[in-house]
Design an enzyme around this catalytic site. Structure first.
Site, PDB file in Angstrom:
ATOM      1  N   SER A 119       0.822  -1.208   0.000  1.00 49.41           N
ATOM      2  CA  SER A 119       0.000   0.000   0.000  1.00 49.41           C
ATOM      3  C   SER A 119       0.855   1.256   0.000  1.00 49.41           C
ATOM      4  O   SER A 119       0.360   2.331  -0.302  1.00 49.41           O
ATOM      5  CB  SER A 119      -0.846   0.058   1.270  1.00 49.41           C
ATOM      6  OG  SER A 119      -1.676  -1.051   1.373  1.00 49.41           O
ATOM      7  N   HIS A 140      -0.860  -2.462  -7.118  1.00 52.40           N
ATOM      8  CA  HIS A 140      -1.641  -2.170  -5.901  1.00 52.40           C
ATOM      9  C   HIS A 140      -3.130  -2.288  -6.208  1.00 52.40           C
ATOM     10  O   HIS A 140      -3.728  -1.402  -6.810  1.00 52.40           O
ATOM     11  CB  HIS A 140      -1.268  -0.760  -5.417  1.00 52.40           C
ATOM     12  CG  HIS A 140      -1.951  -0.356  -4.160  1.00 52.40           C
ATOM     13  ND1 HIS A 140      -2.235   0.949  -3.842  1.00 52.40           N
ATOM     14  CD2 HIS A 140      -2.414  -1.100  -3.114  1.00 52.40           C
ATOM     15  CE1 HIS A 140      -2.849   0.987  -2.666  1.00 52.40           C
ATOM     16  NE2 HIS A 140      -2.957  -0.230  -2.215  1.00 52.40           N
ATOM     17  N   GLU A 152      -3.449   0.391  -9.057  1.00 56.82           N
ATOM     18  CA  GLU A 152      -2.460   1.468  -9.107  1.00 56.82           C
ATOM     19  C   GLU A 152      -1.113   0.796  -9.406  1.00 56.82           C
ATOM     20  O   GLU A 152      -0.674  -0.065  -8.634  1.00 56.82           O
ATOM     21  CB  GLU A 152      -2.446   2.163  -7.728  1.00 56.82           C
ATOM     22  CG  GLU A 152      -1.695   3.452  -7.658  1.00 56.82           C
ATOM     23  CD  GLU A 152      -1.806   4.076  -6.251  1.00 56.82           C
ATOM     24  OE1 GLU A 152      -1.807   3.343  -5.241  1.00 56.82           O
ATOM     25  OE2 GLU A 152      -1.885   5.311  -6.163  1.00 56.82           O
ATOM     26  N   ASN A 190      -3.025   6.058  -1.142  1.00 50.93           N
ATOM     27  CA  ASN A 190      -2.932   6.122   0.318  1.00 50.93           C
ATOM     28  C   ASN A 190      -2.366   7.433   0.837  1.00 50.93           C
ATOM     29  O   ASN A 190      -2.612   7.798   1.981  1.00 50.93           O
ATOM     30  CB  ASN A 190      -2.160   4.922   0.852  1.00 50.93           C
ATOM     31  CG  ASN A 190      -3.075   3.711   0.926  1.00 50.93           C
ATOM     32  OD1 ASN A 190      -4.136   3.781   1.537  1.00 50.93           O
ATOM     33  ND2 ASN A 190      -2.704   2.638   0.251  1.00 50.93           N
TER      34      ASN A 190
END
Ligand code: NAD
Length: 283
Positions: A119, A140, A152, A190
């Site tokens: 992450s 991701h 991602e 994130n």
């Protein structure tokens, strides 16, 4: 490169979701975990999720059986010798991930691509423990993987164009939409999301409002499908804390300082849905 077999390392909520989508997309999928029970739990979760798709008429019973038939539970990393792509989805901890990438580098075929579902951890640093940094990349997925459309993709400093193109095409093959990001702490998803979640925890900590009202305000006021505290419970509070620590260390900016209440919950073992209790109670 022709991809036939994908190995997923880590059979928690993300790893089992990734394995499900890979098997549903026609790949032989090896699902590995250090914990045998986690693999069994992962397979049960996949079975449940596929059964829901069948119930809703989105998948036939034959497709479900075929998908389950493509899944190979495994507790021996040596199985990496059979894969063209390995996707790591173990705990958000650099030492643990580095050890796995050393192993994968030793065991996987020389042309295999090694991807991480991290992450927030630097792909460049993960890649540097291998002898093939140009074949290491961030892939991701979002939670829950079978439902969420985005992947991602994070290019490390050394990631080659060929690796990137293979993973971009694979993401589309898995039914996902790829978006690309440079290798910075927390990437895009994130870096933006966790600041909001942390702020919501600070609001709770300061007694500004109840968890229910904080989530209601973000749901009805901002049209978010879930409130930030319920989303934190879904992600796992240990993972949320680990990501905030990566952001804080990576940018050196106090705005990422994890709320003490989050630390306390993690210390108590209140990790969210996966432990039955977080900001809410489950089960
Ligand atoms: P989880 O706690 O559900 O599962 C982690 C799994 O890794 C466990 O089953 C554990 O037994 C296994 N594991 C630990 N060490 C291992 C090892 N050495 N070899 C093999 N397996 C090992 O965690 P999760 O939510 O699935 O998160 C996994 C990764 O995905 C983390 O890097 C996390 O940051 C990332 N991620 C999480 C989310 C989310 O919403 N939870 C979203 C995107 C990415």
């Amino acid at each position: 490169m022709e991809i036939k077999t994908i190995m997923v390392i880590g059979a928690g909520q993300m790893g089992s979701g990734i394995a499900q989508v890979a098997a549903q997309s026609g790949f032989t999928t090896i699902l590995h975990d250090v914990n045998k029970e986690a693999v069994q739990r992962g397979l049960q979760g996949i079975q449940k999720s596929l059964a829901k798709f069948v119930e809703k008429g989105k998948l036939s019973a034959e497709e479900m059986e075929a998908t389950l038939g493509r899944l190979q539970p495994c507790d021996d990393m040596a199985a990496a010798a059979d894969c063209q792509i390995a996707i790591e989805a173990v705990v958000e901890n650099m030492n643990v991930k580095a050890n796995i990438f050393r192993e994968l580098d030793r065991l996987a075929p020389a042309d295999a691509i090694l991807a991480s579902n991290t992450s927030s951890l630097p792909i460049t640093e993960i890649a540097a423990v291998t002898s093939r940094p140009e074949q290491v990349i961030g892939m991701h997925f979002m939670n829950p993987v079978p439902l969420m459309k985005l992947v991602e993709i994070i290019r490390g400093l050394a990631t080659s164009d060929e690796t990137y193109e293979t993973i971009e095409a694979l993401s589309r093959h898995l039914g996902k939409t790829p978006a690309t990001c440079r290798d910075v702490p927390g990437f895009i998803s994130n870096r933006v999301l966790q600041v909001m979640i942390n702020e919501a925890v600070w609001c709770l900590y300061e007694g500004v409002a109840t968890a229910e009202d904080i989530d209601m305000i973000m749901k009805l006021g901002m049209n978010h499908p879930m409130g930030p505290l319920a989303l934190a419970d879904l992600i796992g509070l240990d993972t949320v804390l680990a990501i905030l620590e990566v952001l804080q260390a990576g940018y050196g900016d106090p705005k990422y300082r994890p709320c003490p209440l989050l630390r306390q919950y993690v210390k108590a073992g209140w990790l969210g849905r996966k432990s039955g209790r977080g900001f809410y109670r489950y089960g």
